[in-house]
Design a protein around this motif. Structure first.
Motif, PDB file in Angstrom:
ATOM      1  N   ASP A 142      -0.216   0.540  -4.064  1.00 37.55           N
ATOM      2  CA  ASP A 142       0.744   1.232  -4.895  1.00 37.55           C
ATOM      3  C   ASP A 142       0.568   0.822  -6.365  1.00 37.55           C
ATOM      4  O   ASP A 142       0.550  -0.367  -6.688  1.00 37.55           O
ATOM      5  CB  ASP A 142       2.164   0.892  -4.429  1.00 37.55           C
ATOM      6  N   GLN A 143       0.453   1.798  -7.245  1.00 32.55           N
ATOM      7  CA  GLN A 143       0.169   1.535  -8.657  1.00 32.55           C
ATOM      8  C   GLN A 143       1.269   0.719  -9.328  1.00 32.55           C
ATOM      9  O   GLN A 143       0.988  -0.229 -10.074  1.00 32.55           O
ATOM     10  CB  GLN A 143       0.008   2.866  -9.401  1.00 32.55           C
TER      11      GLN A 143
ATOM     12  N   THR B 127       0.835  -1.204   0.000  1.00 38.69           N
ATOM     13  CA  THR B 127       0.000   0.000   0.000  1.00 38.69           C
ATOM     14  C   THR B 127       0.871   1.257   0.000  1.00 38.69           C
ATOM     15  O   THR B 127       2.053   1.223   0.350  1.00 38.69           O
ATOM     16  CB  THR B 127      -0.940   0.015   1.216  1.00 38.69           C
ATOM     17  N   ILE B 128       0.280   2.360  -0.396  1.00 43.47           N
ATOM     18  CA  ILE B 128       1.018   3.619  -0.485  1.00 43.47           C
ATOM     19  C   ILE B 128       1.437   4.098   0.901  1.00 43.47           C
ATOM     20  O   ILE B 128       2.569   4.547   1.106  1.00 43.47           O
ATOM     21  CB  ILE B 128       0.160   4.702  -1.176  1.00 43.47           C
TER      22      ILE B 128
END
Length: 234
Positions: free
Chosen positions: A222-223, A201-202
């Motif tokens: 997260d992309q 995750t970001i």
């Protein structure tokens, strides 16, 4: 006049009868276990193209993909309440049935069979003890599956492994055949562990999103990590 020994003939007849009974019992036992072994090793989960085992453990979801087509296992880890970057869909452990469908749809994956397990420490302890690899966490659970080495005789009593899981998770839909298929795959297939397939995750903590009177927790994935794992998964 010759003597007649009736008692001796009766003993011989009884002896032959008992021998016949014992032989028939042995044939029945061998036939039963032979059929069970054949059924176990020719079950639908073993012959299926792809199976998915969804696991909820603490604050994470684990999706074990058993790909029988090319003898591979992929284990994907997703933090609970994660939100996918391209669809903004949320995945959580409230329902493993829904979570599994969300996971498969998100990555355009197919699965012939889907199974669900809610793991806890007690379940892991008892299950890994049966596999002679005692542990108390998810890593130990996976390691125990890898090195279980169940032989043909043990496979006939696979029900005891299923019973342990059902003892602690009454909602599981695991069967003898699906448990055996899982253990057999871990014994024989190459494995891509979740250390390489973890959707990060970001932020370290979930964001709090307020919509009207409702409050939601969101872990945005997260992309870049998402895009990379999407190319790995089948």
């Amino acid at each position: 006049m010759a003597n007649i020994y009736l008692g001796s003939k009766k003993k011989k007849s009884k002896g032959k009868l008992w021998l016949l009974i014992i032989i028939l019992i042995l044939i029945a036992i061998i036939g039963f276990f032979g059929y069970k072994y054949f059924k176990m090793n020719n079950s639908e989960p073993l012959k299926a193209s792809k199976n998915t085992y969804a696991i909820s453990y603490e604050d994470d979801l684990y999706f074990i993909r058993v790909i029988n087509d090319n003898k591979r296992i992929q284990i994907t880890k997703i933090p609970n309440n994660s939100t996918f970057p391209d669809t903004n869909k949320n995945i959580n452990n409230k329902s493993l049935i829904i979570a599994t469908d969300e996971f498969l749809n998100q990555f355009n994956l197919k699965s012939d069979f889907k199974y669900y397990i809610n793991l806890n420490i007690d379940l892991i302890k008892e299950f890994t003890e049966l596999l002679n690899k005692p542990s108390e966490d998810i890593d130990g659970f996976i390691t125990a599956l890898k090195f279980s080495n169940i032989n043909p005789i043990q496979s006939l009593f696979i029900g005891k492994y299923r019973d342990v899981i059902r003892k602690y998770d009454r909602e599981t839909n695991l069967t003898d055949e699906s448990v055996y298929a899982l253990i057999s795959a871990f014994n024989n297939y190459s494995i891509t562990d979740y250390d390489k397939l973890t959707l990060k995750t970001i932020f370290n903590k979930p964001m709090i999103v307020n919509v009207g009177d409702q409050t939601y927790k969101r872990n945005y994935i997260d992309q870049k990590v998402y895009d990379l794992i999407k190319t790995i998964l089948e």
